[in-house]
Design a protein around this motif. Structure first.
Motif, short mmCIF file in Angstrom:
data_model
loop_
_atom_site.label_atom_id
_atom_site.label_comp_id
_atom_site.label_asym_id
_atom_site.label_seq_id
_atom_site.Cartn_x
_atom_site.Cartn_y
_atom_site.Cartn_z
N PHE A 168 0.91 -1.23 0.13
CA PHE A 168 0.08 -0.17 0.12
C PHE A 168 0.79 1.15 -0.05
N LEU A 169 1.86 1.31 0.86
CA LEU A 169 2.80 2.53 1.07
C LEU A 169 3.69 2.94 -0.12
N ASP A 170 3.98 1.68 -0.79
CA ASP A 170 4.73 1.81 -2.22
C ASP A 170 3.93 2.36 -3.35
N ILE A 171 2.71 1.87 -3.19
CA ILE A 171 1.61 2.30 -4.31
C ILE A 171 1.28 3.77 -4.10
N ILE A 172 0.92 4.30 -2.82
CA ILE A 172 0.64 5.50 -2.47
C ILE A 172 1.66 6.30 -2.88
#
Length: 185
Positions: A168-172
């Motif tokens: 999630f954090l990488d995508i965001i």
């Protein structure tokens, strides 16, 4: 904001057609005081229906940064997203990228990964290559995501060591990078 907040009961079905649905979409987008926003995320059902056309129509004048399309690895879901890609291109909405959800299952106890929804035709990675769309990332299943949503707590804050949190954090971060590089200073 959700139409569910306006229903007399959580068990009530919403059975609206075109003009009524489109009126509600317009009301959500034009009449709700969203305050100062960093992002407005609109989650739409799969497909290329009136709802999608209405959202694009109402937001075009205020500027749409783009669409993030979400799929699961199996072909039936990929077919819907192929149509969404075509839709976005036809209406002039930039595709920021593609996210593969439910990309394997990571056991919260032992951390082993297994594929529940096998990408028999190559999954989101192949679709992204074929369509010239960036694959923003893949999010593995973690049963605690649903649990966090049910209890109204942040999954990312509650389970910082989950592989899904990392995804999630990488995508965001990637979405922010793409959108911010195109915004004027």
């Amino acid at each position: 904001m959700s139409v569910g907040f306006m229903l007399p009961s959580a068990k009530d079905a919403i059975m609206w057609r075109g003009p009524k649905k489109n009126g509600l979409i317009a009301q959500f987008l034009k009449d709700v005081d969203w305050g100062e926003l960093d992002w407005l995320v609109i989650d739409t059902p799969p497909g290329t229906s009136d709802e999608h056309l209405s959202v694009v129509q109402y937001l075009k004048e205020s500027g749409i940064d783009g669409a993030v399309l979400v799929t699961t690895p199996q072909e039936v879901a990929l077919q819907d997203v192929r149509r969404e890609i075509d839709f976005c291109r036809k209406v002039g909405v930039r595709i920021i990228g593609l996210v593969e959800n439910m990309a394997g299952f990571v056991c919260p106890k032992c951390k082993n990964k297994s594929e529940i929804f096998r990408p028999t035709t190559g999954g989101a990675a192949r679709l992204a290559r074929e369509c010239g769309v960036e694959l923003l990332g893949s999010v593995p299943l973690d049963p605690r995501i649903g649990k966090s949503a049910d209890y109204g707590v942040s999954f990312i804050d509650e389970y910082p060591d989950s592989p899904a949190t990392t995804a999630f954090l990488d995508i965001i971060e990637r979405i922010q990078s793409i959108v911010e590089q195109d915004r004027p200073l």
